[in-house]
Design a protein around this motif. Structure first.
Motif, PDB file in Angstrom:
ATOM      1  N   HIS A 170      26.961  42.160  41.396  1.00 24.52           N
ATOM      2  CA  HIS A 170      27.298  41.591  40.085  1.00 24.52           C
ATOM      3  C   HIS A 170      28.705  41.992  39.659  1.00 24.52           C
ATOM      4  CE1 HIS A 170      26.706  40.075  36.027  1.00 24.52           C
ATOM      5  NE2 HIS A 170      27.058  41.249  35.537  1.00 24.52           N
ATOM      6  N   GLU A 171      29.043  43.280  39.831  1.00 27.74           N
ATOM      7  CA  GLU A 171      30.379  43.735  39.464  1.00 27.74           C
ATOM      8  C   GLU A 171      31.433  43.095  40.351  1.00 27.74           C
ATOM      9  OE1 GLU A 171      29.849  47.897  39.911  1.00 27.74           O
ATOM     10  OE2 GLU A 171      29.284  48.240  37.837  1.00 27.74           O
ATOM     11  N   ALA A 172      31.128  42.934  41.638  1.00 33.93           N
ATOM     12  CA  ALA A 172      32.082  42.288  42.543  1.00 33.93           C
ATOM     13  C   ALA A 172      32.327  40.840  42.132  1.00 33.93           C
ATOM     14  CB  ALA A 172      31.553  42.347  43.981  1.00 33.93           C
ATOM     15  N   ARG A 173      31.263  40.146  41.731  1.00 32.76           N
ATOM     16  CA  ARG A 173      31.408  38.754  41.287  1.00 32.76           C
ATOM     17  C   ARG A 173      32.273  38.682  40.029  1.00 32.76           C
ATOM     18  NH1 ARG A 173      26.521  37.973  40.437  1.00 32.76           N
ATOM     19  NH2 ARG A 173      25.969  37.693  42.627  1.00 32.76           N
ATOM     20  N   ASN A 174      32.070  39.623  39.104  1.00 34.85           N
ATOM     21  CA  ASN A 174      32.875  39.631  37.877  1.00 34.85           C
ATOM     22  C   ASN A 174      34.342  39.930  38.184  1.00 34.85           C
ATOM     23  OD1 ASN A 174      30.671  39.055  36.272  1.00 34.85           O
ATOM     24  ND2 ASN A 174      30.225  41.207  35.824  1.00 34.85           N
ATOM     25  N   ARG A 175      34.581  40.857  39.119  1.00 36.03           N
ATOM     26  CA  ARG A 175      35.969  41.178  39.467  1.00 36.03           C
ATOM     27  C   ARG A 175      36.657  39.984  40.129  1.00 36.03           C
ATOM     28  NH1 ARG A 175      36.662  47.310  41.829  1.00 36.03           N
ATOM     29  NH2 ARG A 175      35.714  48.447  40.095  1.00 36.03           N
ATOM     30  N   ARG A 176      35.944  39.288  41.012  1.00 35.61           N
ATOM     31  CA  ARG A 176      36.547  38.108  41.646  1.00 35.61           C
ATOM     32  C   ARG A 176      36.874  37.054  40.593  1.00 35.61           C
ATOM     33  NH1 ARG A 176      32.167  38.923  45.387  1.00 35.61           N
ATOM     34  NH2 ARG A 176      32.888  39.961  47.296  1.00 35.61           N
ATOM     35  N   ARG A 177      35.970  36.874  39.620  1.00 34.54           N
ATOM     36  CA  ARG A 177      36.235  35.903  38.563  1.00 34.54           C
ATOM     37  C   ARG A 177      37.453  36.326  37.731  1.00 34.54           C
ATOM     38  NH1 ARG A 177      31.752  36.340  36.136  1.00 34.54           N
ATOM     39  NH2 ARG A 177      30.629  34.885  37.479  1.00 34.54           N
ATOM     40  N   THR A 178      37.601  37.637  37.500  1.00 37.48           N
ATOM     41  CA  THR A 178      38.762  38.130  36.748  1.00 37.48           C
ATOM     42  C   THR A 178      40.054  37.875  37.508  1.00 37.48           C
ATOM     43  OG1 THR A 178      37.415  39.854  35.707  1.00 37.48           O
ATOM     44  CG2 THR A 178      39.799  40.169  35.704  1.00 37.48           C
ATOM     45  N   VAL A 179      40.034  38.092  38.825  1.00 38.75           N
ATOM     46  CA  VAL A 179      41.225  37.828  39.641  1.00 38.75           C
ATOM     47  C   VAL A 179      41.608  36.351  39.571  1.00 38.75           C
ATOM     48  CG1 VAL A 179      42.104  37.794  42.004  1.00 38.75           C
ATOM     49  CG2 VAL A 179      40.834  39.770  41.192  1.00 38.75           C
ATOM     50  N   GLU A 180      40.617  35.471  39.647  1.00 34.24           N
ATOM     51  CA  GLU A 180      40.903  34.039  39.552  1.00 34.24           C
ATOM     52  C   GLU A 180      41.453  33.671  38.184  1.00 34.24           C
ATOM     53  OE1 GLU A 180      37.206  32.218  40.464  1.00 34.24           O
ATOM     54  OE2 GLU A 180      37.226  32.815  42.580  1.00 34.24           O
ATOM     55  N   ARG A 181      40.866  34.254  37.133  1.00 33.63           N
ATOM     56  CA  ARG A 181      41.345  33.952  35.778  1.00 33.63           C
ATOM     57  C   ARG A 181      42.770  34.469  35.572  1.00 33.63           C
ATOM     58  NH1 ARG A 181      37.716  36.288  31.422  1.00 33.63           N
ATOM     59  NH2 ARG A 181      39.142  35.084  30.113  1.00 33.63           N
ATOM     60  N   GLU A 182      43.104  35.630  36.146  1.00 31.39           N
ATOM     61  CA  GLU A 182      44.462  36.148  36.021  1.00 31.39           C
ATOM     62  C   GLU A 182      45.463  35.195  36.668  1.00 31.39           C
ATOM     63  OE1 GLU A 182      44.494  39.999  37.727  1.00 31.39           O
ATOM     64  OE2 GLU A 182      43.799  41.021  35.918  1.00 31.39           O
ATOM     65  N   ALA A 183      45.102  34.699  37.858  1.00 31.98           N
ATOM     66  CA  ALA A 183      46.007  33.766  38.533  1.00 31.98           C
ATOM     67  C   ALA A 183      46.192  32.497  37.701  1.00 31.98           C
ATOM     68  CB  ALA A 183      45.456  33.425  39.919  1.00 31.98           C
ATOM     69  N   ASP A 184      45.084  31.979  37.157  1.00 26.15           N
ATOM     70  CA  ASP A 184      45.182  30.780  36.315  1.00 26.15           C
ATOM     71  C   ASP A 184      46.004  31.057  35.057  1.00 26.15           C
ATOM     72  OD1 ASP A 184      43.623  29.495  38.150  1.00 26.15           O
ATOM     73  OD2 ASP A 184      41.742  29.786  37.049  1.00 26.15           O
ATOM     74  N   PHE A 185      45.796  32.231  34.446  1.00 27.46           N
ATOM     75  CA  PHE A 185      46.495  32.550  33.196  1.00 27.46           C
ATOM     76  C   PHE A 185      48.001  32.652  33.421  1.00 27.46           C
ATOM     77  CE2 PHE A 185      48.362  35.750  30.380  1.00 27.46           C
ATOM     78  CZ  PHE A 185      48.083  35.196  29.143  1.00 27.46           C
ATOM     79  N   TYR A 186      48.413  33.426  34.436  1.00 26.80           N
ATOM     80  CA  TYR A 186      49.843  33.598  34.649  1.00 26.80           C
ATOM     81  C   TYR A 186      50.497  32.307  35.130  1.00 26.80           C
ATOM     82  CZ  TYR A 186      49.656  38.608  33.860  1.00 26.80           C
ATOM     83  OH  TYR A 186      49.514  39.838  33.280  1.00 26.80           O
ATOM     84  N   GLY A 187      49.752  31.475  35.876  1.00 26.99           N
ATOM     85  CA  GLY A 187      50.282  30.171  36.236  1.00 26.99           C
ATOM     86  C   GLY A 187      50.504  29.301  35.014  1.00 26.99           C
ATOM     87  N   ALA A 188      49.530  29.333  34.068  1.00 28.95           N
ATOM     88  CA  ALA A 188      49.685  28.571  32.825  1.00 28.95           C
ATOM     89  C   ALA A 188      50.829  29.125  31.975  1.00 28.95           C
ATOM     90  CB  ALA A 188      48.376  28.591  32.039  1.00 28.95           C
ATOM     91  N   MET A 189      50.963  30.464  31.928  1.00 30.22           N
ATOM     92  CA  MET A 189      52.043  31.060  31.146  1.00 30.22           C
ATOM     93  C   MET A 189      53.409  30.721  31.724  1.00 30.22           C
ATOM     94  SD  MET A 189      51.123  32.538  28.421  1.00 30.22           S
ATOM     95  CE  MET A 189      52.737  33.244  28.119  1.00 30.22           C
ATOM     96  N   ASP A 190      53.495  30.585  33.043  1.00 29.11           N
ATOM     97  CA  ASP A 190      54.759  30.198  33.666  1.00 29.11           C
ATOM     98  C   ASP A 190      55.215  28.840  33.153  1.00 29.11           C
ATOM     99  OD1 ASP A 190      56.975  30.150  35.279  1.00 29.11           O
ATOM    100  OD2 ASP A 190      55.895  29.431  37.041  1.00 29.11           O
ATOM    101  N   GLY A 191      54.255  27.921  32.999  1.00 25.40           N
ATOM    102  CA  GLY A 191      54.600  26.605  32.465  1.00 25.40           C
ATOM    103  C   GLY A 191      54.766  26.615  30.956  1.00 25.40           C
ATOM    104  N   ALA A 192      53.911  27.376  30.254  1.00 24.40           N
ATOM    105  CA  ALA A 192      53.954  27.380  28.791  1.00 24.40           C
ATOM    106  C   ALA A 192      55.235  28.021  28.269  1.00 24.40           C
ATOM    107  CB  ALA A 192      52.737  28.119  28.233  1.00 24.40           C
ATOM    108  N   SER A 193      55.824  28.937  29.043  1.00 25.64           N
ATOM    109  CA  SER A 193      57.070  29.561  28.583  1.00 25.64           C
ATOM    110  C   SER A 193      58.202  28.538  28.463  1.00 25.64           C
ATOM    111  CB  SER A 193      57.490  30.680  29.538  1.00 25.64           C
ATOM    112  OG  SER A 193      57.703  30.175  30.852  1.00 25.64           O
ATOM    113  N   LYS A 194      58.064  27.414  29.200  1.00 21.67           N
ATOM    114  CA  LYS A 194      59.078  26.354  29.072  1.00 21.67           C
ATOM    115  C   LYS A 194      59.016  25.710  27.690  1.00 21.67           C
ATOM    116  CE  LYS A 194      60.146  26.836  33.463  1.00 21.67           C
ATOM    117  NZ  LYS A 194      59.147  27.849  33.848  1.00 21.67           N
ATOM    118  N   PHE A 195      57.835  25.737  27.048  1.00 23.96           N
ATOM    119  CA  PHE A 195      57.744  25.198  25.688  1.00 23.96           C
ATOM    120  C   PHE A 195      58.639  25.989  24.724  1.00 23.96           C
ATOM    121  CE2 PHE A 195      53.123  24.186  26.925  1.00 23.96           C
ATOM    122  CZ  PHE A 195      53.535  23.034  27.593  1.00 23.96           C
TER     123      PHE A 195
END
Length: 677
Positions: A158-183
């Motif tokens: 369960h903890e491993a699944r949560n950590r993998r989900r956190t890693v995926e969310r971090e990648a999505d977040f920083y990818g979105a922030m890379d684009g949002a900073s252009k705003f």
């Protein structure tokens, strides 16, 4: 849809409407104050988040606030150019804030633009871009780290699944922030352009439409444009600052305020140095002693208070730790936890720590992951998590493998040497430390780097220390696989099979057999290194014959016969005859006559003299086959196979015993010896 969902949709629609429909000045004032409030709220939330994912909606908020601010710019520009009136808020920023001097206002506006565009926005954009790139590059390493922690038992599934989900969310977040900073960058550029349009357009409109003189038009529209620019750029500056704070946040245990106070003031003694420097500055410079010494005294007093507070907190922490240790010892549940036994353990001396430490180049954790994967493919069941720990009671280069808390194997390796094994002919030129290969018991040598190259040229097999450990661990697990397979693991295998063959599993368990009875059959197969991966065939066979007998030994024989193709391919080579030893008629008859039938089942009752004779002839023929360079395989009749296996297991447990029914008819069998009494 819920009310809050409808409200968000209404806000977005209102923002679009603002760009088209003229708004009265009192409504503009209301919206401008809301804009400042929202920006300040976002800044405070960004400062109080402990990690960026706590504010994962920030990229979307950045887009909405930027769009809202630009819509306000359109509305205020329309009001200024059309009516020469931007409302009370804009008038206040244009007259009161800059004192009615449009030159001062222009300079302040220009400074704000430079701060936001060149300093904050540019830096935030770069940080977001680098963070997105590094986060994506680090994803494989983080996934491997999670797998390693799961493999060593530090975390559960369960903890491993949560950590993998956190890693995926971090990648999505920083990818979105890379684009949002252009705003943010585009918003700063738009602010400059809108200001220039307001000033130039105001000159023209003021003199042509509103019949103003040049000086009046310049003063009126410049102050209104400056007020409009300031009331827009201050919220934009707050949002830009929040963007920089969010993308620069590293992993921490507190918010920004806690981190700053704890980390900057973590060394109170350094504040005394700062106070001394200020005192010297007041003495040797014209600044004056009043200003410098007052600040120096305040800093020194702050350092004194922080030192006392830190000492007091350290003393309280020591007391709490001692009390906590006493409470832990007294708690009964902590004693109960000591009763838990790990299925598999790998313990090693302190000299082998680099073997498991990834920072020192150790890849033992990765090898164990591959071992578990390979066992799932070869034997058909998942090996439980292997607990890895160092043990100071062992010799520095020693390791032990434990099964359910009991030592089942041990070995000793030298990390700075290589294991060299000859193919029968040893060379006196090869000098090393005599040892025994731990997995198969073969004589070997530990050789250094220089001797390794010479040994390779002479045909020696060279193995590095991690491979020696991995091979030993693999063979030990394979040898004890039947002990590792528990009822719980059997239940998991049946549950997995039930997902695709529900009717088959329901027919067998629990109608005809219990999970424990199925476990015994699977353990019997694993004891003789027969894979249970084809669980469908095994369960179908048990469902066919369980109505006639519940004897796990007999059911195992039926299962082996159903796996004839698998067993044949396991021991035969394509294009080559299968060389086997066969049980003679006298041996089979003697064993068949010695089988006793009881209420508990059948067992072999043979007198000691005959049993000893059987051991001797079996060992003689098996050793003869080994001397010929063949793998000894004993073939016998199906009714006596399991009893002959019991005899062979006592002298050479690794010798496979097959029945004629377990070999496919098209396989060529070559008899190289007969075992007879």
């Amino acid at each position: 849809m819920k009310a809050k969902d409808l409200s968000i949709l209404a806000v977005v629609i209102m923002i679009v409407v603002m760009m088209v429909i003229p708004l009265p000045t009192f409504l503009l004032d209301f919206l401008l104050i809301i804009n400042i409030s929202v920006s300040l709220t976002i800044l405070l939330v960004g400062m109080n988040t402990r990690e960026p994912l706590e504010f994962s909606v920030f990229p979307s908020m950045l887009l909405l606030t930027t769009l809202f601010r630009l819509a306000l710019n359109v509305s205020t520009t329309r009001s200024i150019l059309k009516n020469a009136d931007g409302g009370r808020v804009i008038e206040t920023f244009g007259s009161f804030v800059v004192g009615g001097n449009y030159v001062v206002g222009f300079v302040i506006f220009l400074i704000l633009i430079i701060i936001q565009f060149i300093v904050i926005t540019k830096g935030s954009e770069r940080v977001a871009e680098v963070a997105a790139r590094f986060t994506l590059d680090a994803m494989p390493g983080k996934q491997m780290s999670i797998d390693a922690d799961l493999n060593t038992g530090i975390i559960n599934e369960h903890e491993a699944r949560n950590r993998r989900r956190t890693v995926e969310r971090e990648a999505d977040f920083y990818g979105a922030m890379d684009g949002a900073s252009k705003f943010v960058k585009g918003d700063a550029i738009a602010g400059i352009i809108i200001f220039i349009i307001n000033v130039l357009g105001g000159f023209v409109i003021g003199m042509t439409i509103h019949d103003m003189g040049f000086a009046e038009a310049a003063s009126t529209f410049t102050l209104l444009s400056i007020g409009d620019g300031l009331v827009s750029q201050i919220p934009a500056l707050l949002i830009s600052t929040a963007t920089g704070i969010v993308v620069t946040r590293a992993a921490s245990e507190g918010n920004l305020g806690e981190d700053i106070t704890e980390q900057i003031f973590a060394f109170p003694k350094l504040l005394y140095v700062v106070a001394a420097a200020l005192c010297l500055l007041g003495i040797f410079t014209p600044i004056g002693k009043v200003t410098t010494w007052s600040i120096a005294g305040l800093i020194a007093f702050l350092a004194f208070q922080m030192t006392r507070t830190k000492q007091k907190m350290d003393e309280e922490a020591v007391v709490e730790q001692e009390e906590g240790e006493i409470d832990d010892v007294r708690r009964p549940e902590n004693v109960v936890n000591l009763l838990q036994v790990d299925p598999l353990e790998f313990e090693f001396g302190y000299g082998l720590i680099p073997l498991a430490d990834a920072n020192q180049g150790g890849d033992l954790l990765d090898r164990i992951v591959m071992i578990r994967r390979q066992f799932a493919l070869d034997l058909g069941f998942v090996v439980p998590v292997i607990r890895i720990r160092d043990n100071i009671q062992l010799q520095p280069n020693q390791y032990v493998i434990k099964l359910k808390g009991n030592e089942i194997a041990a070995g000793e390796i030298m990390l700075d040497h290589y294991l060299a094994m000859s193919h029968g002919l040893e060379d006196d030129e090869i000098v090393g430390i005599d040892t025994v290969e731990p997995a198969f018991g073969m004589p070997a040598l530990w050789v250094n780097e220089e001797m390794k190259e010479r040994a390779e040229m002479l045909g020696y097999t060279i193995v590095d220390p991690p491979s020696v450990v991995a091979t030993h661990l693999t063979e030990v697990i394979k040898k004890h696989a039947h002990e590792i397979l528990t009822r719980q693991a059997t239940k998991q295998l049946l549950d997995h099979l039930q997902e695709t063959h529900a009717s088959l599993v329901e027919e067998l368990v629990p109608n005809q057999m219990s999970v424990g009875e199925v476990q015994k059959v699977l353990q019997n197969l694993l004891r003789e290194k027969v894979s249970i991966r084809d669980l469908t065939t095994i369960v179908e066979t048990l469902a066919d014959y369980a109505q006639y007998t519940k004897n796990p030994q007999v059911l195992t024989e039926y299962a082996r016969q159903a796996l004839a193709r698998q067993i044949t391919q396991q021991f035969s080579r394509a294009g080559e005859p299968l060389q086997v030893l066969t049980a003679g008629a006298d041996l089979e008859k003697k064993i068949a006559d010695s089988i006793q039938q009881t209420e508990q089942g059948q067992y072999l009752a043979m007198d000691p003299e005959t049993t000893q004779r059987c051991y001797e002839v079996l060992e003689e023929q098996i050793q003869r086959s080994l001397n010929m360079g063949n793998q000894p395989i004993l073939v016998t009749g199906p009714t006596t196979r399991m009893y002959i296996r019991q005899l062979v297991e006592r002298i050479m447990p690794d010798v496979p015993v097959l029945s004629y029914n377990e070999l496919l008819p098209d396989i060529e069998v070559q008899n190289i010896g007969v075992v007879n009494l």
